[in-house]
Design a protein around this motif. Sequence first.
Motif, mmCIF file in Angstrom:
data_model
loop_
_atom_site.group_PDB
_atom_site.id
_atom_site.type_symbol
_atom_site.label_atom_id
_atom_site.label_comp_id
_atom_site.label_asym_id
_atom_site.label_seq_id
_atom_site.Cartn_x
_atom_site.Cartn_y
_atom_site.Cartn_z
ATOM 1 N N GLY A 208 0.056 0.598 -5.074
ATOM 2 C CA GLY A 208 0.607 -0.458 -4.222
ATOM 3 C C GLY A 208 1.789 0.049 -3.416
ATOM 4 O O GLY A 208 1.975 1.264 -3.257
ATOM 5 N N ARG A 209 2.598 -0.910 -2.930
ATOM 6 C CA ARG A 209 3.727 -0.556 -2.060
ATOM 7 C C ARG A 209 4.697 0.394 -2.748
ATOM 8 O O ARG A 209 5.434 1.108 -2.109
ATOM 9 C CB ARG A 209 4.455 -1.846 -1.654
ATOM 10 C CG ARG A 209 4.680 -1.966 -0.144
ATOM 11 C CD ARG A 209 5.721 -3.029 0.155
ATOM 12 N NE ARG A 209 5.332 -4.339 -0.382
ATOM 13 C CZ ARG A 209 4.810 -5.320 0.369
ATOM 14 N NH1 ARG A 209 4.568 -5.118 1.658
ATOM 15 N NH2 ARG A 209 4.505 -6.482 -0.180
ATOM 16 N N LYS A 212 5.383 3.950 -1.613
ATOM 17 C CA LYS A 212 6.336 4.186 -0.494
ATOM 18 C C LYS A 212 5.643 4.683 0.779
ATOM 19 O O LYS A 212 5.994 4.251 1.865
ATOM 20 C CB LYS A 212 7.421 5.216 -0.885
ATOM 21 C CG LYS A 212 8.319 4.766 -2.015
ATOM 22 C CD LYS A 212 9.364 3.755 -1.563
ATOM 23 C CE LYS A 212 10.229 3.249 -2.699
ATOM 24 N NZ LYS A 212 9.405 2.509 -3.722
ATOM 25 N N GLN A 250 -9.585 -2.047 -1.218
ATOM 26 C CA GLN A 250 -8.668 -3.138 -1.614
ATOM 27 C C GLN A 250 -9.205 -3.918 -2.799
ATOM 28 O O GLN A 250 -10.368 -4.363 -2.804
ATOM 29 C CB GLN A 250 -8.441 -4.092 -0.441
ATOM 30 C CG GLN A 250 -7.459 -5.225 -0.768
ATOM 31 C CD GLN A 250 -7.255 -6.147 0.411
ATOM 32 O OE1 GLN A 250 -7.172 -5.692 1.560
ATOM 33 N NE2 GLN A 250 -7.198 -7.447 0.157
ATOM 34 N N VAL A 251 -8.387 -4.056 -3.809
ATOM 35 C CA VAL A 251 -8.759 -4.827 -5.004
ATOM 36 C C VAL A 251 -8.027 -6.161 -4.935
ATOM 37 O O VAL A 251 -6.826 -6.200 -4.668
ATOM 38 C CB VAL A 251 -8.333 -4.067 -6.284
ATOM 39 C CG1 VAL A 251 -8.535 -4.939 -7.527
ATOM 40 C CG2 VAL A 251 -9.121 -2.769 -6.412
ATOM 41 N N GLY A 255 -10.219 -8.715 -1.329
ATOM 42 C CA GLY A 255 -10.776 -7.361 -1.388
ATOM 43 C C GLY A 255 -11.919 -7.382 -2.378
ATOM 44 O O GLY A 255 -12.723 -8.319 -2.356
ATOM 45 N N ILE A 268 2.374 -1.508 -8.388
ATOM 46 C CA ILE A 268 1.786 -2.790 -7.953
ATOM 47 C C ILE A 268 2.488 -3.906 -8.724
ATOM 48 O O ILE A 268 2.603 -3.839 -9.947
ATOM 49 C CB ILE A 268 0.267 -2.820 -8.236
ATOM 50 C CG1 ILE A 268 -0.472 -1.845 -7.307
ATOM 51 C CG2 ILE A 268 -0.291 -4.229 -8.089
ATOM 52 C CD1 ILE A 268 -1.963 -1.743 -7.564
ATOM 53 N N GLY A 270 1.619 -7.077 -9.151
ATOM 54 C CA GLY A 270 0.731 -7.922 -9.957
ATOM 55 C C GLY A 270 0.700 -9.353 -9.444
ATOM 56 O O GLY A 270 0.722 -10.315 -10.223
ATOM 57 N N HIS A 274 -3.805 -10.281 -6.451
ATOM 58 C CA HIS A 274 -4.274 -8.956 -6.887
ATOM 59 C C HIS A 274 -4.970 -9.084 -8.239
ATOM 60 O O HIS A 274 -6.064 -8.556 -8.430
ATOM 61 C CB HIS A 274 -3.119 -7.957 -6.987
ATOM 62 C CG HIS A 274 -3.601 -6.552 -7.276
ATOM 63 N ND1 HIS A 274 -4.129 -5.727 -6.318
ATOM 64 C CD2 HIS A 274 -3.709 -5.869 -8.450
ATOM 65 C CE1 HIS A 274 -4.507 -4.581 -6.868
ATOM 66 N NE2 HIS A 274 -4.273 -4.647 -8.174
ATOM 67 N N ILE A 287 2.108 0.789 -14.522
ATOM 68 C CA ILE A 287 3.276 1.671 -14.401
ATOM 69 C C ILE A 287 4.140 1.087 -13.285
ATOM 70 O O ILE A 287 3.719 0.993 -12.128
ATOM 71 C CB ILE A 287 2.860 3.119 -14.056
ATOM 72 C CG1 ILE A 287 1.988 3.691 -15.187
ATOM 73 C CG2 ILE A 287 4.087 3.988 -13.788
ATOM 74 C CD1 ILE A 287 1.375 5.036 -14.877
ATOM 75 N N ASN A 288 5.360 0.643 -13.641
ATOM 76 C CA ASN A 288 6.202 -0.030 -12.660
ATOM 77 C C ASN A 288 7.659 0.114 -13.075
ATOM 78 O O ASN A 288 7.973 0.062 -14.267
ATOM 79 C CB ASN A 288 5.816 -1.522 -12.613
ATOM 80 C CG ASN A 288 6.385 -2.212 -11.371
ATOM 81 O OD1 ASN A 288 7.587 -2.108 -11.095
ATOM 82 N ND2 ASN A 288 5.519 -2.897 -10.648
ATOM 83 N N LYS A 289 8.539 0.281 -12.073
ATOM 84 C CA LYS A 289 9.953 0.495 -12.436
ATOM 85 C C LYS A 289 10.611 -0.823 -12.842
ATOM 86 O O LYS A 289 11.680 -0.813 -13.481
ATOM 87 C CB LYS A 289 10.704 1.151 -11.273
ATOM 88 C CG LYS A 289 10.827 0.272 -10.036
ATOM 89 C CD LYS A 289 11.658 0.973 -8.952
ATOM 90 C CE LYS A 289 11.796 0.060 -7.747
ATOM 91 N NZ LYS A 289 12.485 0.711 -6.621
ATOM 92 N N LEU A 307 7.275 5.829 -10.973
ATOM 93 C CA LEU A 307 5.897 6.366 -10.963
ATOM 94 C C LEU A 307 5.868 7.835 -10.531
ATOM 95 O O LEU A 307 5.018 8.601 -10.975
ATOM 96 C CB LEU A 307 5.031 5.513 -10.031
ATOM 97 C CG LEU A 307 5.260 5.588 -8.522
ATOM 98 C CD1 LEU A 307 4.353 6.650 -7.885
ATOM 99 C CD2 LEU A 307 4.916 4.224 -7.890
ATOM 100 N N SER B 13 -4.900 -20.139 -2.304
ATOM 101 C CA SER B 13 -5.064 -19.082 -3.313
ATOM 102 C C SER B 13 -3.913 -19.048 -4.315
ATOM 103 O O SER B 13 -4.022 -18.466 -5.377
ATOM 104 C CB SER B 13 -5.115 -17.732 -2.595
ATOM 105 O OG SER B 13 -3.903 -17.548 -1.894
#
Lengths: 322, 251
Positions: A208-209, A212, A250-251, A255, A268, A270, A274, A287-289, A307, B13
């Motif tokens: 995900g974003r 970066k 895209q999930v 998507g 991501i 979440g 998504h 895995i996320n900060k 990550l 949604s």
Amino acid sequence: MTTVLAVCEQRDGALRKVSSEVVTGARRIADGLGAEVEALVLASGPVGGADQLGGFGADRVLTLTADGFGTYAPEGYAAAVAGRARGGAAVVVCSASAQGKDLAPRIAAKLGTGLAADLTDVMVEGGVLMAIRPVYAGKALLKVKVTGSPAVLSLRPNVFTPVQRPKAGAASTAAAGVPAGRVTVKEIKAAEAGALDVAEAPIVISGGRGLKEPANFKILEDLAHAFGGRAAVGASRAVVDAGWRPHADQVGQTGKTVSPTLYIAIGISGAIQHLAGMRTSKVIVAINKDKDAPIFKVADYGVVGDLFEIVPVLTAAVKSHA
Amino acid sequence: MKIAVCIKRVADSETRVKVAADGKSLDDAGVKFILNPYDEFAVEEALQRKEKAGTGEVVVLALGGATSQETIRTALAMGADRGILLQTDRIPADGFVTAQAIAAELKAGGPWDLVLFGKMAIDDYNSQVGPMVAELLDLPCVTAVSHLTVEAGTATAEREIEGAVEVVQCPVPAVITTDKGINEPRYPALKGIMAAKKKPLEVKPVSLGGGAIEVVEMTPPPARKEGKIVGEGAAAVPELVKLLREEAKVL
Ligand SMILES: Cc1cc2nc3c(=O)[nH]c(=O)nc-3n(C[C@H](O)[C@H](O)[C@H](O)COP(=O)(O)OP(=O)(O)OC[C@H]3O[C@@H](n4cnc5c(N)ncnc54)[C@H](O)[C@@H]3O)c2cc1C
Ligand SMILES: Nc1ncnc2c1ncn2[C@@H]1O[C@H](COP(=O)(O)O)[C@@H](O)[C@H]1O
């Protein structure tokens, strides 16, 4: 003897994995109804892998051929399957793959009956066909009774794990005897040679974003490679809208819906839209900060942190265990 | 250019899904309803094609309760010319019943140069009403189209399949169901919203059959068992791999 028709799928003359999932689902229904399973293959000639279908529970494997059937011929396929179904099928089972989502509604309408689509479970209760359908992007499940005759169903890919139920699988070939139709496939532009689709990959590594920038997706591709061709790289809408990844990866709600054995969500947050696309994964790793990121609520296993530090170490660990 | 677009009113949604008292449907108290996102692409495609042709009419059709009039007004505000509400108190669980009612209305109001649907509705995820209507009207149909050109009586459509893009052709008139990427839907401007109020919106009660799909119950998805934070930073990787191998058995 009533029949359950399992509509299989081929591409370039080879059977696609969803075919064994459809035969597995059809076998379960047939056992409940005391019926036989006929696997139906539509092609322009013999199809590689069709002989395996007996192992998954097909009593018969019928290949219906026509000139234009090498690639997907929507109207011809629908006419061929509906024609076969009218010969006494109680149930017609398709995959809810890209082709199946196009084909199953046509078959149902030709037979003048409904379609229970994108099923995650199917069962026979007291001789009555029941099914489970995720709705509202997986935020609710509908249990439905399917009474059409024949009943037409489509099964969500990657959910009905193929099971060995050896049956005769007596193979035969016949001319479909229907025209290919007005809708023709002119070309199939492969996205990347052999690119495994996120909707069918046993393992999905999604970014995900938090990545970066687009170049950093290489870190996820390295992790995917460590799983030796069994993993596809997915993406959140944020990075698809930013043009970093193609919409095909895209999930989520707008998507693809994926149900892999292992889904690793990296960078991501979440968001609910998504989660809609991956909630049915068997095992979810995040895995996320940000330890409060919503993704951790659905993840079976979470690692909090950067990550860029974690993923390369995970890739090395997976490689060393491979 | 006479184009029909079928649109559906769906729960937004973001909706927190609560099961209604009947145990079979959504409790719509406090729920925000919108024009189905995939149908926005269908309305936009119709408007662009009419504008390009310079003449013609875009008719939007919805089957639903009285509240679907708001959804039709949204499409009229985007620029559609008139709307038709096939009024029923409950949208059937069986998409084929919906398709039959829509096909009958389209047959009566035709012929059409193009009939557009969304790829799917984000409430029931049926992905079926478009191709079913095409079958009932004996019109060629391509689904989930992310790119469309129409020249000299032939439509050329691109659609995503697993790991590839399929380029499909068929004669027009045809039924097309739209996917993301086919265009960028416009937002209704204030002028459009005002104009929409005066555009014709025909309400036609319809009586629908039961269909072959009966909802027995609606339940929340099975709660995933409580996950655990394995650890922090790269140091947690060995433990994660061990759990994935030994507990989850996926490595
Ligand atoms: C109608 C509609 C449909 C939608 N459909 C979809 C859909 O199909 N799919 C979809 O994904 N979204 C969809 N969305 C969008 C969704 O609401 C979210 O906006 C989107 O999923 C957010 O993407 P993201 O998690 O990549 O970005 P963000 O929400 O910005 O999350 C980035 C995450 O990365 C973490 N992070 C940042 N840097 C690091 C680092 N160095 N190490 C570790 N972690 C880090 C952050 O803590 C944060 O949690 C839809 C929205 C709407 C309204
Ligand atoms: N009740 C309805 N009224 C009008 N159009 C509908 C209705 N239900 C579905 N459709 C159309 O069919 C498409 C696919 O819906 P579905 O088959 O329910 O996923 C939608 O995007 C609409 O274009």
